[in-house]
Each structure stands twice: as structure tokens, then as C-alpha cells.
Design a protein around this motif. Structure first.
Motif, PDB file in Angstrom:
ATOM      1  N   ASN A 259      32.603  -6.650 -24.850  1.00 32.12           N
ATOM      2  CA  ASN A 259      33.136  -5.819 -25.950  1.00 32.12           C
ATOM      3  C   ASN A 259      33.783  -4.527 -25.479  1.00 32.12           C
ATOM      4  N   THR A 260      33.950  -4.360 -24.153  1.00 33.25           N
ATOM      5  CA  THR A 260      34.687  -3.167 -23.690  1.00 33.25           C
ATOM      6  C   THR A 260      36.109  -3.216 -24.226  1.00 33.25           C
ATOM      7  N   ASN A 261      36.635  -2.062 -24.605  1.00 35.40           N
ATOM      8  CA  ASN A 261      38.014  -2.000 -25.095  1.00 35.40           C
ATOM      9  C   ASN A 261      38.950  -1.870 -23.894  1.00 35.40           C
ATOM     10  N   ILE A 262      39.373  -3.013 -23.353  1.00 35.44           N
ATOM     11  CA  ILE A 262      40.168  -3.002 -22.114  1.00 35.44           C
ATOM     12  C   ILE A 262      41.567  -2.470 -22.371  1.00 35.44           C
ATOM     13  N   GLU A 263      42.112  -2.801 -23.530  1.00 33.69           N
ATOM     14  CA  GLU A 263      43.470  -2.321 -23.821  1.00 33.69           C
ATOM     15  C   GLU A 263      43.520  -0.790 -23.839  1.00 33.69           C
TER      16      GLU A 263
END
Ligand code: AFD
Ligand code: MN
Ligand code: MN
Length: 427
Positions: A259-263
Motif C-alpha cells: 500500500n505504499t504510494n509509489i507514484e
């Protein structure tokens, strides 16, 4: 296995009418929306994805590995396999080597063989996560961060040797994935381990040619399961900033906790001019190294939305990122999986090129979340496959790479040529 040009021509002739109809329908639709279709198609065609040498064979897990047969046994055969992919899709024009697994016996001959297949060498990868047979000192408790200076020096020297091999092949980047970390709380002093790593990287950095880049890859866990020295984008960015202008962060999509926000990470690194490149893959739970786009295609699109924003921003100081795959094919034919991976990356890129930037910024300025979502999803929900196929057709590649690959029974031929060995690495 040599791919005759005729195979592609016959394949494309069979699909020509169907492709022409779907491409012209989509092109009309996009032109009515104000898109420059020619510009989009040429950008898609120009995007080249580097193939990792370590992904040309079947991958495995700590529970075992099952070879599908016909795997490359030498660096020459790895280059032939990437050359075959590139002949089919004209989008895999680079190979990323891993040292010492890919040390060339005759660098000039290897470089010439790659050139014959229109291939260049992308980043070279060092390996201080394994002890090699002839290695004096062990990396069991780390390498560049090790408490023992002699072991750090051995790891530094290895990275300098990797640069040497890369220079001989025309590579212009070194990727450092530092597996160093700890398995238990208290095992190491976080601060000192970071400082030792920084000092080691500085020594490698001085050996980096002026026109090279160093990619500092981060990963939260594995092979150590309590902490990793270069654990996240913040640590990688800290190191890259302290090292200097040639050092950048490498984003491996599988190296983020769920669920890390990579963008958002991509946006921040690009804004700072420190986004060096990617290792594309997908994952459900960890660093699963599944086929890019196979699990979270919308996330991949959102990442490309940030990339296109950054690449089209005239104020951006970020270099064009290195586009590399880093995946493992435990149950699939590696070459089929790589064809699928390149396609997934091009799809996300094409969809991102369709985002109406002006409308999106206006919706943001008005805090109109609904409209902003509509704009993104309109681009994402456009079936851009005819654009990707047209881009391939224009550069002499197959309209449908995977179906051409299968129609040629490539794997059967490779097994005949190279044999079938099942190597299972036990626990
Ligand atoms: C493993 C690591 C990392 C590295 C790759 C090649 O997790 O992604 O880039 O091996 O060394 O996947
Ligand atoms: Mn990686
Ligand atoms: Mn990985």
C-alpha cells in the motif's frame, strides 16, 4: 535461434486488416479529443526497456526452482535471447548485466555480438549479497556496511571491478543493490552502519567515470528480516544527495511495503532530479518479482502519469530514467513473460500520454476530485493496444509479439539446442 524477417512480415500480413481497422478507429477518436496521434505513436516506439540478464532463465524460491528448459548457458546465449526479443518487439534494445555472473571472457566479442542484434548495455549490477567460490572474506554480516574494514574494502573493490567490466561494454551506469541489514533488533548500530555505507559508496563514487550514473536501489527487507541499511527512498535519496550529481535513486516496484504510494515517491524524486531509473515488476505481498502490470496495472499507470508529467515539465532537471525490468519467472516461460512485461510498460506509458494535463491541473486548482478522477480514468480506460501495435509495425516489429513467439515454437527449438536441465536449489 535466428528470427527471419519473413516470419514477421507473414505474421503482420495476416493481422494487417484487423489492425488497420482498430488503429484508424482509435486514431480518429483520439484526434477528435485533440491528441497528436503521430507524436504519441513515435514516443511509444522510442521507449526501450532493458532486459535483465538474470531473468532469461527460470527463477525460483528458497523452496526450489524448476527449469522450463532451453535456458541460456552462457553470456552469448543470453545476448541471443534478448536479441530475439528485440527482433520480435523492437522495444528491448538493451541488456542489464549482473557481475560476476556475466563476466565477459572477450568483452570486444560480446560487444560486437550485442551490436549485431542492435543491443546496448544498460546498467551493470554488482553482487555483494552472495559469497563467490573464490571469495576471501564473507558477506554473511554485510558488505559495504560491514564492521570489518577489510570486508568493506573487498566489496568496494568488487564494485570498482563491475565498473571496469561495464566500461569495456559501453555501459554508463552502476546499480548498487545493497542487501546489507540485520535480522534482529540491536544487532547493528543503525547510525554507524549508515555512515560506513556512505564512506564505502564515496570510494566507489570516485571510481565512477564522469559520464556515468550510480543507481542506489532501496528495499525494506529481504534477505535480512529486521532492517535493511538502504531501506527506503528517503535513505537512498540521502545517500544520492551526499554522494553528488552522478548518484541517483533506483525505484524497484517490488521494494515497497504493501500500500505504499509509489507514484508519490516517483513525483518527489523526479522533482528533486534524483530519479535514476526503475526495476519494473509487480507484487501482491512482497518482493514477489511478478510480471509488471499483472497485479496492479492502475498503480503502474499512475506511476507513468507522474513520469510523463516530469518528462514533459520544461523546468525538470531529472534525466530520462533508465527503464529496466527486474522480475523472476518461476512458472512462466521467461521470454514470454518478458514480452508481456515490455507490453505492460508500453501500455501504461501510452495511457499516461493520453492524460489531459491542462484539464487535470484545472480540476486540481478547483479541488474537483471527481473531475480529476474522471480525467485520469478516461485515459486509463482507453484501450491503447492498437497504438502499441502500430508503433511496433512502423519499426518492423510484430503486431502481436507473444502470438508470433508461440507460433514459432521458440522454446521447443531452444530446448533442442540447449537441453533441459532442472536445477532445484534446495532450502
Ligand atoms: C533482487 C533484489 C534487487 C536486485 C536484483 C538484482 O531484490 O531487486 O535489483 O535482485 O540484483 O531482485
Ligand atoms: Mn531490483
Ligand atoms: Mn528485488
Amino acid at each position: 535461434m535466428i528470427l527471419e524477417k519473413q516470419f514477421i512480415n507473414d505474421h503482420n500480413k495476416k493481422l494487417a486488416a484487423k489492425h488497420a481497422a482498430s488503429f484508424s478507429f482509435l486514431a480518429n477518436q483520439l484526434e477528435q479529443e485533440g491528441h497528436d496521434v503521430e507524436r504519441i505513436v513515435s514516443k511509444i516506439a522510442a521507449l526501450q526497456i532493458a532486459i535483465p540478464s538474470w531473468a532469461l532463465g527460470n527463477g525460483g524460491t528458497r523452496f526450489g526452482r524448476f527449469s522450463g528448459g532451453g535456458e541460456p548457458r552462457t553470456l552469448e546465449e543470453k545476448i541471443l535471447d534478448v536479441g530475439l526479443l528485440h527482433a520480435i518487439n523492437r522495444s528491448s534494445g538493451a541488456i542489464s548485466l549482473h557481475i560476476p555472473w556475466d563476466i565477459p571472457s572477450d568483452a570486444a566479442a560480446i560487444k560486437a555480438l550485442a551490436r549485431e542484434h542492435d543491443l546496448i548495455f544498460d546498467a551493470v549490477n554488482s553482487n555483494t549479497f552472495q559469497d563467490q567460490p573464490d571469495q576471501q572474506l564473507s558477506y554473511k554480516y554485510g558488505s559495504l556496511s560491514h564492521t570489518d574494514k577489510a570486508i568493506r574494502q573487498q566489496a568496494i573493490d568488487h564494485n570498482l571491478e563491475v565498473i571496469h567490466h561495464g566500461k569495456q561494454l559501453g555501459s554508463k551506469a552502476l546499480t548498487v543493490w545493497l542487501a546489507d541489514g540485520t535480522c534482529f533488533p540491536g544487532q547493528q548500530n543503525f547510525r554507524k552502519a549508515f555512515q560506513r555505507t556512505l564512506e564505502s559508496l564515496k570510494e566507489i563514487y570516485t571510481g565512477l567515470p564522469d559520464d556515468w550514473q550510480m543507481f542506489i536501489e532501496y528495499k525494506p527487507y529481504e534477505p535480512y528480516f529486521y532492517s535493511t541499511v538502504i531501506q527506503d527512498w528517503g535513505t537512498s535519496h540521502l545517500l544520492a544527495t551526499k554522494l553528488g550529481r552522478k548518484a541517483y535513486c533506483l525505484v524497484d516496484l517490488g521494494h515497497h511495503l504493501p500500500n505504499t504510494n509509489i507514484e508519490q515517491i516517483v513525483a518527489m524524486l523526479m522533482m528533486e532530479g534524483k530519479l535514476g531509473g526503475f526495476h519494473f515488476n509487480d507484487s501482491k505481498y512482497g518482493d514477489d518479482d511478478l510480471t509488471v502490470g499483472s497485479i496492479k496495472p492502475y498503480q503502474l499507470f499512475l506511476i507513468f502519469n507522474e513520469l510523463v508529467y516530469g518528462m514533459e515539465d520544461p523546468a525538470s532537471v531529472n534525466p530520462i530514467p533508465a527503464w529496466m525490468i527486474d522480475a523472476s519467472h518461476n512458472v512462466k516461460d521467461p521470454l514470454e513473460d518478458l514480452l508481456q512485461s515490455v507490453e505492460a510498460i508500453k501500455l501504461a506509458y501510452a495511457q499516461a500520454l493520453l492524460v489531459n494535463k491542462e484539464e487535470l491541473e484545472a480540476a486540481r486548482e478547483n479541488n474537483d476530485a471527481t473531475q480529476a478522477q474522471e480525467i485520469l480514468q478516461h485515459a486509463y480506460r482507453t484501450d491503447v493496444r492498437p497504438l502499441i501495435a502500430e508503433a511496433r509495425k512502423r519499426v518492423g516489429a510484430a503486431l502481436q509479439p507473444l502470438s508470433l513467439f508461440r507460433s514459432l515454437n521458440v522454446r521447443k527449438q531452444l530446448i533442442q539446442e540447449r537441453g533441459h536441465k532442472t536445477v532445484s536449489t534446495g532450502l
